[in-house]
Every structure is written in C-alpha cells, then in structure tokens.
Design an enzyme around this catalytic site. Structure first.
Site, PDB file in Angstrom:
ATOM      1  N   ASP A  38       0.862  -1.185   0.000  1.00 38.68           N
ATOM      2  CA  ASP A  38       0.000   0.000   0.000  1.00 38.68           C
ATOM      3  C   ASP A  38       0.894   1.230   0.000  1.00 38.68           C
ATOM      4  O   ASP A  38       2.085   1.144   0.325  1.00 38.68           O
ATOM      5  CB  ASP A  38      -0.909   0.012   1.244  1.00 38.68           C
ATOM      6  CG  ASP A  38      -1.837   1.232   1.272  1.00 38.68           C
ATOM      7  OD1 ASP A  38      -2.292   1.666   0.189  1.00 38.68           O
ATOM      8  OD2 ASP A  38      -2.098   1.768   2.354  1.00 38.68           O
ATOM      9  N   SER A  39       0.313   2.362  -0.332  1.00 38.36           N
ATOM     10  CA  SER A  39       1.074   3.610  -0.251  1.00 38.36           C
ATOM     11  C   SER A  39       1.389   3.952   1.207  1.00 38.36           C
ATOM     12  O   SER A  39       2.262   4.766   1.469  1.00 38.36           O
ATOM     13  CB  SER A  39       0.282   4.742  -0.904  1.00 38.36           C
ATOM     14  OG  SER A  39      -0.999   4.817  -0.314  1.00 38.36           O
TER      15      SER A  39
ATOM     16  N   GLU B 176      -4.272   9.557   8.406  1.00 39.83           N
ATOM     17  CA  GLU B 176      -2.820   9.456   8.647  1.00 39.83           C
ATOM     18  C   GLU B 176      -2.423  10.175   9.944  1.00 39.83           C
ATOM     19  O   GLU B 176      -1.472   9.786  10.606  1.00 39.83           O
ATOM     20  CB  GLU B 176      -2.045  10.062   7.476  1.00 39.83           C
ATOM     21  CG  GLU B 176      -2.078   9.227   6.220  1.00 39.83           C
ATOM     22  CD  GLU B 176      -1.180   8.002   6.300  1.00 39.83           C
ATOM     23  OE1 GLU B 176      -0.090   8.093   6.874  1.00 39.83           O
ATOM     24  OE2 GLU B 176      -1.594   6.942   5.787  1.00 39.83           O
TER      25      GLU B 176
ATOM     26  N   CYS C 131     -11.127   3.233  -0.651  1.00 37.98           N
ATOM     27  CA  CYS C 131      -9.782   3.640  -0.242  1.00 37.98           C
ATOM     28  C   CYS C 131      -9.472   2.848   1.025  1.00 37.98           C
ATOM     29  O   CYS C 131     -10.326   2.762   1.916  1.00 37.98           O
ATOM     30  CB  CYS C 131      -9.751   5.141   0.040  1.00 37.98           C
ATOM     31  SG  CYS C 131      -8.206   5.691   0.789  1.00 37.98           S
TER      32      CYS C 131
ATOM     33  N   HIS D 237      -7.786   3.446   3.495  1.00 36.68           N
ATOM     34  CA  HIS D 237      -7.767   4.197   4.757  1.00 36.68           C
ATOM     35  C   HIS D 237      -9.162   4.346   5.383  1.00 36.68           C
ATOM     36  O   HIS D 237      -9.288   4.533   6.584  1.00 36.68           O
ATOM     37  CB  HIS D 237      -7.211   5.610   4.524  1.00 36.68           C
ATOM     38  CG  HIS D 237      -5.731   5.671   4.405  1.00 36.68           C
ATOM     39  ND1 HIS D 237      -5.040   5.012   3.433  1.00 36.68           N
ATOM     40  CD2 HIS D 237      -4.806   6.319   5.156  1.00 36.68           C
ATOM     41  CE1 HIS D 237      -3.751   5.265   3.574  1.00 36.68           C
ATOM     42  NE2 HIS D 237      -3.588   6.055   4.615  1.00 36.68           N
TER      43      HIS D 237
ATOM     44  N   TYR E 116      -0.572   8.661  -2.809  1.00 38.37           N
ATOM     45  CA  TYR E 116      -0.631   8.380  -4.238  1.00 38.37           C
ATOM     46  C   TYR E 116      -1.858   9.066  -4.870  1.00 38.37           C
ATOM     47  O   TYR E 116      -1.851   9.406  -6.042  1.00 38.37           O
ATOM     48  CB  TYR E 116      -0.777   6.869  -4.478  1.00 38.37           C
ATOM     49  CG  TYR E 116       0.473   6.038  -4.306  1.00 38.37           C
ATOM     50  CD1 TYR E 116       1.607   6.506  -3.649  1.00 38.37           C
ATOM     51  CD2 TYR E 116       0.514   4.743  -4.827  1.00 38.37           C
ATOM     52  CE1 TYR E 116       2.736   5.708  -3.506  1.00 38.37           C
ATOM     53  CE2 TYR E 116       1.637   3.945  -4.692  1.00 38.37           C
ATOM     54  CZ  TYR E 116       2.742   4.423  -4.027  1.00 38.37           C
ATOM     55  OH  TYR E 116       3.850   3.628  -3.899  1.00 38.37           O
TER      56      TYR E 116
ATOM     57  N   CYS F 276      -4.166  -1.253  -2.134  1.00 36.58           N
ATOM     58  CA  CYS F 276      -4.274   0.194  -2.314  1.00 36.58           C
ATOM     59  C   CYS F 276      -5.200   0.419  -3.499  1.00 36.58           C
ATOM     60  O   CYS F 276      -4.930  -0.079  -4.605  1.00 36.58           O
ATOM     61  CB  CYS F 276      -2.886   0.772  -2.599  1.00 36.58           C
ATOM     62  SG  CYS F 276      -2.887   2.530  -3.042  1.00 36.58           S
ATOM     63  N   ASN F 277      -6.273   1.125  -3.262  1.00 35.51           N
ATOM     64  CA  ASN F 277      -7.234   1.357  -4.350  1.00 35.51           C
ATOM     65  C   ASN F 277      -6.635   2.185  -5.468  1.00 35.51           C
ATOM     66  O   ASN F 277      -6.861   1.929  -6.648  1.00 35.51           O
ATOM     67  CB  ASN F 277      -8.468   2.066  -3.797  1.00 35.51           C
ATOM     68  CG  ASN F 277      -9.316   1.155  -2.942  1.00 35.51           C
ATOM     69  OD1 ASN F 277     -10.247   0.544  -3.438  1.00 35.51           O
ATOM     70  ND2 ASN F 277      -8.983   1.042  -1.669  1.00 35.51           N
ATOM     71  N   THR F 278      -5.855   3.199  -5.088  1.00 32.54           N
ATOM     72  CA  THR F 278      -5.294   4.089  -6.109  1.00 32.54           C
ATOM     73  C   THR F 278      -4.317   3.329  -7.003  1.00 32.54           C
ATOM     74  O   THR F 278      -4.361   3.447  -8.233  1.00 32.54           O
ATOM     75  CB  THR F 278      -4.592   5.285  -5.428  1.00 32.54           C
ATOM     76  OG1 THR F 278      -5.517   5.918  -4.529  1.00 32.54           O
ATOM     77  CG2 THR F 278      -4.111   6.282  -6.444  1.00 32.54           C
TER      78      THR F 278
HETATM   79  N1  DGL Z   1      -3.993   3.700  -0.117  1.00 28.87           N
HETATM   80  C1  DGL Z   1      -4.648   4.699  -0.921  1.00 28.87           C
HETATM   81  C2  DGL Z   1      -5.927   4.118  -1.495  1.00 28.87           C
HETATM   82  O1  DGL Z   1      -6.414   3.080  -1.068  1.00 28.87           O
HETATM   83  C3  DGL Z   1      -4.957   5.954  -0.140  1.00 28.87           C
HETATM   84  C4  DGL Z   1      -3.748   6.739   0.291  1.00 28.87           C
HETATM   85  C5  DGL Z   1      -3.040   7.471  -0.830  1.00 28.87           C
HETATM   86  O2  DGL Z   1      -3.619   8.391  -1.443  1.00 28.87           O
HETATM   87  O3  DGL Z   1      -1.890   7.127  -1.094  1.00 28.87           O
HETATM   88  O4  DGL Z   1      -6.465   4.690  -2.408  1.00 28.87           O
END
Ligand code: DGL
Length: 300
Positions: free
Chosen positions: A14-15, A157, A213, A215, A46, A77-79
């Site tokens: 994940d990011s 965060e 997401c 998070h 991200y 990580c969705n992004t």
């Molecule tokens: N982990 C990212 C997601 O699930 C969210 C955090 C980011 O923007 O890096 O989209």
C-alpha cells in the site's frame, strides 16, 4: 505456489498504513502464510498524483516485494489498483490481485436478495478520475457514483478518526480532559458531513456506500454516525474481506479459516519513511502490535 514448508509468502503493498486493513482480513483467513508488507509512506499520498507517477511508485514497490520472496502480490491500495494494475501484472512474474474487483463484487452481493441500488463510491481523486470503480460496477450491472474525498487520507494518517483517536497526533493526548479528542473528532465529523452531504445529493438512489480507499475503514464508525445524522441508511462495505477471499481462492485455500501452511502467520514490515510512526499508527490499522518495522529506500 504454496508448496513451501511454512506456507506461501504473500506480498502486501500500500502507499501507507491503509493496506493493513486488508492484511488484517488475510491473517485469520490464511494463517499459515508468511506476509511481507510494504508501506510506501515516503511517497504517500498516491491519490493526488498523476498516473505516470503512481505507476512508477507502484512498480518499484511491487518489485521490492517480489525480490523479498513474495509468491503472490496483493495491491492493498485502491489508487495503485485503479491506475497501475495492468502495469504491475506486466512488470512482475507472480500473480497480482487488486482491491477494486473484489470491492465491486462485495457491493453486488452485500444486500443478499435485496436489490443493491446505486453504489456510492468514496475514493481518492486519482481513483475517481480513473473511473475504475464505475467500470468494475458496470461489469456487474451496477451503477456507481464516484466521489473524491481528498481530505480523508490526511485525517486518517494523523489519527483523527473521530472515535478513539490513533495515538497522539501532536503533543500529549490528555485522556482525562479529552480536549484534543473532542476537537479532532469535530473536524473529522464536519469534513464527513460536507463530503457525504454533497455525495448523497448527487446519488439520491444509492443504497450501498463502498469505501474505495484502504484508509477509510478506519473512519467507519464516524461515517455511520454521519449517515445517521443525514437521515440516510446505506450498507457500508469495504473491499478488505472480499480481497482476502480472492487471495484465498487464488491460493486454492477454500473454506473458512483454513490454513495454507502449517503454522501461525508471520509478518515482516517495511516502510519507506519513519518506522516509529509506522509502528504507532500501523498497530491501530492492523488491530495488533506492529513491531520490527524496517526502513527501505526505494528512491524518488
Ligand atoms: N492507499 C490509498 C488508497 O487506497 C490511499 C492513500 C493514498 O492516497 O496514497 O487509495
């Protein structure tokens, strides 16, 4: 895959910390595995970056995990899933599983026999602009309305999750007086009221709220409270459980809680920025102590 004495090695990327909500679901489902988790915290977020940058970051992170012995990669990580899944599959020699298709499937099935209605997806700017959720939902006959919520990742965060804040984001948290907690909760609640109020005006027929997401599951209680305040009753789902089930299927581990491998799960954690912060906040995301985090430099 899966033939080693200690079970498969599963890479989870994940990011940042959010992917730990996916690892949290994987641990009871595939307890015999060894997990190698990377949080690319130095390059987070991200979700506000361009596709080219997200692909570059995601590929270097994933290669690191393959080099550490991962036999399957979970893009938690969705992004990164929305913007880089094809590139990740092309760059790696191991199977790659993202969170978006499982999330859409969860949305399609969460209501049992009740019609799912429209799906309201909350996600980062980059995920929304990619329309990856709209496509995944459309493939299952669902209409999705996507809403970018760029302030939610920084709030999570910082640990401002609205209920039982994560650690002390700044200064010392005075549990006796509760001053910080109340102020932080109020900020998060107001942000959620604005985002959800806007989104629900655009999506009056939605019956399912998909947290797009990794998070956002940490904000679940605050989101549920905000929906109550707005007088809307939606099923709230995230992709973590559904993703864990996809991984189990890919490994041929069917059924509930069946171990792939003989022992209890072992975990190694890597972060590209402060290991102290990762241990502090990560424990909250994972729901158990995160210790021994190792710092790794993946460049810019
Ligand atoms: N982990 C990212 C997601 O699930 C969210 C955090 C980011 O923007 O890096 O989209």
């Amino acid at each position: 895959m899966g033939g080693t004495a200690r079970g498969p090695t599963i890479g989870v990327f994940d990011s940042g910390f959010g992917g730990l909500t996916v690892l949290r679901e994987l641990l009871p489902l595939i307890p015999g595995a060894h997990y190698v988790y990377l949080g690319d915290t130095a390059r987070l977020p991200y979700g506000s970056k361009s596709r080219e940058t997200i692909v570059r970051y995601a590929v270097s992170s994933a290669r690191f995990l393959e080099e550490r012995g991962a036999e399957l990669l979970v893009v938690a990580c969705n992004t990164a899933t929305a913007l880089a899944l094809d590139e990740l599959r092309a760059a790696l020699t191991i199977p790659v599983i993202g969170v978006i298709a499982p999330g859409a499937e969860a949305a399609a099935t969460c209501g049992g026999d009740a019609p799912p209605g429209d799906v309201l997806v909350l996600a980062t700017q980059a995920t929304v602009e990619s329309h990856a959720y709209a496509r995944a939902c459309a493939a299952l006959g669902l209409w999705a309305i996507e809403k970018a919520c760029p302030l939610l990742v920084p709030l999570v965060e910082e640990g401002w999750i609205g209920e039982g804040q994560i650690g002390a984001a700044r200064g010392t948290w005075d549990a006796g007086r509760g001053t910080w907690n109340a102020a932080m909760s109020a900020v998060t609640a107001e942000v959620l009221r604005i985002y959800l109020g806007e989104a629900l005006r655009d999506a009056p027929r939605s019956r399912t709220l998909l947290l797009g997401c990794t998070h956002y599951p940490l904000l679940r209680p605050a989101i549920a409270r905000t929906l109550d305040e707005l007088g809307r009753s939606l099923r709230v789902i995230d992709s973590a459980q559904a993703t864990a089930r996809s991984v189990a299927r890919a490994l041929g581990v069917e059924g509930d809680g069946v171990a792939a491998g003989p022992g209890l799960a072992t975990c190694e954690f890597f972060a590209t920025d402060s290991v102290e912060k990762f241990e502090r906040l990560g424990s909250r995301f994972l729901g158990r102590p995160v210790r021994g985090v190792q710092l790794v430099d993946l460049g810019g």
